[in-house]
Write an enzyme that holds these catalytic residues in place. Structure first.
Site, mmCIF file in Angstrom:
data_model
loop_
_atom_site.group_PDB
_atom_site.id
_atom_site.type_symbol
_atom_site.label_atom_id
_atom_site.label_comp_id
_atom_site.label_asym_id
_atom_site.label_seq_id
_atom_site.Cartn_x
_atom_site.Cartn_y
_atom_site.Cartn_z
ATOM 1 N N GLU A 124 0.810 -1.221 0.000
ATOM 2 C CA GLU A 124 0.000 0.000 0.000
ATOM 3 C C GLU A 124 0.846 1.277 0.000
ATOM 4 O OE1 GLU A 124 -4.235 -0.401 1.695
ATOM 5 O OE2 GLU A 124 -2.883 -0.983 3.313
ATOM 6 N N HIS A 143 -0.358 5.372 7.782
ATOM 7 C CA HIS A 143 -1.531 4.577 7.416
ATOM 8 C C HIS A 143 -1.687 3.471 8.451
ATOM 9 C CE1 HIS A 143 -4.464 2.099 5.567
ATOM 10 N NE2 HIS A 143 -3.615 1.129 5.313
ATOM 11 N N HIS A 145 -4.639 0.666 10.800
ATOM 12 C CA HIS A 145 -5.919 -0.037 10.891
ATOM 13 C C HIS A 145 -6.355 -0.084 12.361
ATOM 14 C CE1 HIS A 145 -3.787 -2.482 7.487
ATOM 15 N NE2 HIS A 145 -4.268 -1.357 6.998
ATOM 16 N N HIS A 213 -11.513 -0.534 6.585
ATOM 17 C CA HIS A 213 -10.070 -0.726 6.398
ATOM 18 C C HIS A 213 -9.238 -0.010 7.473
ATOM 19 C CE1 HIS A 213 -6.528 -0.559 3.266
ATOM 20 N NE2 HIS A 213 -6.095 -0.682 4.498
HETATM 21 ZN ZN ZN Z 1 -4.093 -0.810 4.985
#
Ligand code: ZN
Length: 285
Positions: A124, A143, A145, A213
């Site tokens: 990603e 980023h 989760h 996500h």
């Molecule tokens: Zn992710």
């Protein structure tokens, strides 16, 4: 970049070289970035030290986010290269708790590794590439989760700052749905087209939620991006608890502005960074 070079950390070039040699380990293969960093550190180049410190700070950021459970086996944090704004630094595909200096790789703003040498990049990384390409003001991207944040990605309950320490997450936090443009996927941002679509939804905001996500958090420095990611999670937990008691009261626009200035002041920000570094067992660089 100027902001980075103006910092005073109390670290000498000798400190940095010692730090580098420790992070390399004995007998391990040396990444191109470490070789590059060594060359910079041994040159009589006053601009090199801030860059090396920034790379070490990125390692610390990985450890902090893991220690605070913002990331687990997955999730990542990057920094724009202070010496080349068209490139950014991100670990090879590895859990953030385990990231070391010689895991760091350099990428261009299309997400291509400059010198991969067989190392596997995060799938990603396009999130980072697209955000840096779209936002000149962004110096660091997280980023994650975070489990506490996830409920707000799959309901119509808006994420809004409700406590002063979380004012930094901003007044507007858009929710991006990969299905809107890409249809059925494995939910991961794997192409630049998807990354650019995400960056368009992020717009000029600090945080973005991703349906089913996680989230993207950006900052004008590593410290700001990391602390914002931490307090996005704190805010999510408080908001969830508050909703079991009654109707939460969000901060006003004026309160968000004033509390953000307070939280990111030259007094509060280093204090928070030192605290989270100590908790994670890393030097507060
Ligand atoms: Zn992710």
């Amino acid at each position: 970049m100027a902001q980075t070079k103006q910092r005073s950390h109390g670290y000498s070039r000798r400190d940095m070289l010692a730090c580098l040699s420790l992070s390399m380990g004995a007998g391990l293969s040396v990444s191109p970035l470490v070789v590059f960093a060594q060359q910079l550190a041994t040159q009589n180049n006053s601009g090199a030290l801030p860059q090396l410190l920034e790379f070490q700070r990125l390692v610390a950021a990985n450890r902090i986010l893991a220690n605070e459970n913002v990331v687990d086996a997955f999730g990542h944090v990057s920094v724009r290269n202070p010496e080349n704004p068209d490139r950014f630094i991100l670990s090879r595909a590895r859990s953030p708790a385990l990231v070391e200096f010689d895991d760091l790789m350099e990428f261009d703003l299309e997400g291509s590794a400059i010198d991969p040498r067989g190392r596997t990049a995060y799938g990603e990384r396009m999130i980072h590439a697209a955000v840096y390409a779209a936002r000149e003001d962004v110096h660091s991207v997280v980023h994650h989760h975070s489990y506490a944040v996830l409920p707000f990605t799959i309901t119509d309950v808006p994420m809004r700052p409700v406590i002063h320490t979380a004012a930094v997450i901003g007044a507007q936090i858009p929710v991006w749905d990969i299905h809107t443009e890409s249809g059925d996927t494995d939910m991961l941002v794997r192409t630049m087209e998807q990354g650019r679509n995400l960056a368009t939804t992020l717009a000029n905001n600090t945080c973005l939620l991703m349906r089913g996500h996680g989230a993207v958090v950006v900052g004008t420095s590593i410290e700001r991006a990391v602390l914002t990611a931490v307090y996005l999670q704190v805010n999510a937990n408080v908001l969830l608890q508050a909703k079991t008691l009654g109707t939460p009261i969000p901060l006003s626009e004026a309160e968000i502005k004033l509390a953000t200035e307070s939280q990111f002041s030259t007094l509060a920000l280093p204090r928070a960074w030192e605290y989270f570094c100590q908790r994670a067992g890393v030097e507060p660089i």
